[in-house]
Scaffold this active site. Structure first.
Site, PDB file in Angstrom:
ATOM      1  N   THR A 176       2.814  -1.576   8.861  1.00 23.31           N
ATOM      2  CA  THR A 176       3.243  -2.497   9.920  1.00 23.31           C
ATOM      3  C   THR A 176       3.345  -3.947   9.464  1.00 23.31           C
ATOM      4  OG1 THR A 176       0.931  -2.871  10.510  1.00 23.31           O
ATOM      5  CG2 THR A 176       2.087  -1.107  11.700  1.00 23.31           C
ATOM      6  N   GLY A 177       2.670  -4.279   8.382  1.00 20.17           N
ATOM      7  CA  GLY A 177       2.528  -5.683   7.966  1.00 20.17           C
ATOM      8  C   GLY A 177       1.312  -6.341   8.603  1.00 20.17           C
ATOM      9  N   HIS A 228       6.794 -24.880   9.991  1.00 20.78           N
ATOM     10  CA  HIS A 228       5.708 -25.435  10.810  1.00 20.78           C
ATOM     11  C   HIS A 228       4.301 -25.075  10.323  1.00 20.78           C
ATOM     12  CE1 HIS A 228       8.264 -26.193  14.704  1.00 20.78           C
ATOM     13  NE2 HIS A 228       8.811 -26.714  13.609  1.00 20.78           N
ATOM     14  N   ASN A 229       4.132 -23.873   9.757  1.00 20.94           N
ATOM     15  CA  ASN A 229       2.773 -23.431   9.379  1.00 20.94           C
ATOM     16  C   ASN A 229       2.516 -23.523   7.878  1.00 20.94           C
ATOM     17  OD1 ASN A 229       3.716 -20.676  11.443  1.00 20.94           O
ATOM     18  ND2 ASN A 229       2.581 -22.462  12.161  1.00 20.94           N
ATOM     19  N   HIS A 231       3.416 -31.539  11.563  1.00 23.87           N
ATOM     20  CA  HIS A 231       2.911 -30.184  11.280  1.00 23.87           C
ATOM     21  C   HIS A 231       1.808 -30.191  10.231  1.00 23.87           C
ATOM     22  CE1 HIS A 231       5.990 -28.721  13.869  1.00 23.87           C
ATOM     23  NE2 HIS A 231       6.905 -29.365  13.173  1.00 23.87           N
ATOM     24  N   CYS A 290       2.895  -3.355   4.156  1.00 21.09           N
ATOM     25  CA  CYS A 290       2.160  -2.111   4.457  1.00 21.09           C
ATOM     26  C   CYS A 290       2.959  -1.361   5.513  1.00 21.09           C
ATOM     27  CB  CYS A 290       0.709  -2.412   4.874  1.00 21.09           C
ATOM     28  SG  CYS A 290       0.505  -3.412   6.360  1.00 21.09           S
ATOM     29  N   ASP A 302       0.856  -1.194   0.000  1.00 17.06           N
ATOM     30  CA  ASP A 302       0.000   0.000   0.000  1.00 17.06           C
ATOM     31  C   ASP A 302       0.891   1.243   0.000  1.00 17.06           C
ATOM     32  OD1 ASP A 302       0.868   0.324   2.617  1.00 17.06           O
ATOM     33  OD2 ASP A 302      -1.129   0.260   3.512  1.00 17.06           O
ATOM     34  N   GLY A 347      -1.931  -5.098   9.136  1.00 16.20           N
ATOM     35  CA  GLY A 347      -3.194  -4.960   8.406  1.00 16.20           C
ATOM     36  C   GLY A 347      -3.248  -5.891   7.202  1.00 16.20           C
TER      37      GLY A 347
HETATM   38  C1  RB5 Z   1      -1.724   2.964   6.327  1.00 18.86           C
HETATM   39  O1  RB5 Z   1      -1.590   4.232   6.870  1.00 18.86           O
HETATM   40  C2  RB5 Z   1      -1.465   1.930   7.402  1.00 18.86           C
HETATM   41  O2  RB5 Z   1      -2.522   1.909   8.298  1.00 18.86           O
HETATM   42  C3  RB5 Z   1      -1.264   0.568   6.783  1.00 18.86           C
HETATM   43  O3  RB5 Z   1      -0.198   0.620   5.898  1.00 18.86           O
HETATM   44  C4  RB5 Z   1      -0.952  -0.583   7.725  1.00 18.86           C
HETATM   45  O4  RB5 Z   1       0.107  -0.279   8.563  1.00 18.86           O
HETATM   46  C5  RB5 Z   1      -2.065  -1.177   8.415  1.00 18.86           C
HETATM   47  O5  RB5 Z   1      -1.931  -2.174   9.137  1.00 18.86           O
END
Ligand code: RB5
Length: 145
Positions: free
Chosen positions: A67-68, A98-99, A133, A65, A8, A70
């Site tokens: 944080t990864g 494992h997953n 697994h 994204c 994103d 979302g």
């Molecule tokens: C976008 O601002 C941010 O919320 C998205 O990239 C992500 O971090 C969501 O988990």
């Protein structure tokens, strides 16, 4: 090996550097992410990339994204996807062992370019261990029903 990658608007630079890394390693990829300056909502991008991945022809998918988190939450709503949000190499390796994770997620606001490359390498180079697994992965997949 061929992978599919998406991001994103919070992650175009890390996506770009991961793509450079894949090119250096000679790994084929399709980039479905947005470029700097473009915007998209991560659930839409996760859906688009995961659906294309599930059509076949890819060994793994990578979603990036802010944080990864979302991307991984959204991806895991799609039947057939086992997405893992990783910010350490041990987890990236063990989620394959494992997953049998098929989608790797991480965040541009969390990991640097060097670590991102190591996460991708660990994920792509590690096979599923199977054995005990497999039963557990089957149970995960049964939760979709
Ligand atoms: C976008 O601002 C941010 O919320 C998205 O990239 C992500 O971090 C969501 O988990």
């Amino acid at each position: 090996m061929k992978i599919i990658i998406g991001n994103d608007h919070a992650a175009p630079m890390l996506k770009r550097s991961v793509c450079e890394h894949l090119k250096d390693k000679g790994i084929e990829f399709d980039d479905m992410g947005v470029a700097p300056g473009e915007k998209c909502d991560y659930p839409d991008k996760a859906k688009e990339v995961c659906e294309k991945f599930l059509q076949g022809g890819y060994d793994a998918a990578v979603l990036i994204c802010g944080t990864g988190v979302g991307m991984s939450i959204a991806a895991n709503k799609i039947k057939g996807i086992r997405a893992a949000c990783c910010s350490d190499v041990f987890s990236a390796r063990f989620t394959r062992l494992h997953n049998d994770a098929n989608v790797l997620c991480f965040g541009e606001r969390v990991v640097g370019a060097g670590l991102a490359n190591e996460l991708v390498d660990a994920f792509l180079e590690t096979p599923f261990e199977g054995g005990r697994h497999q039963r557990r992965v089957d149970k995960i997949m049964a939760l979709e029903k």
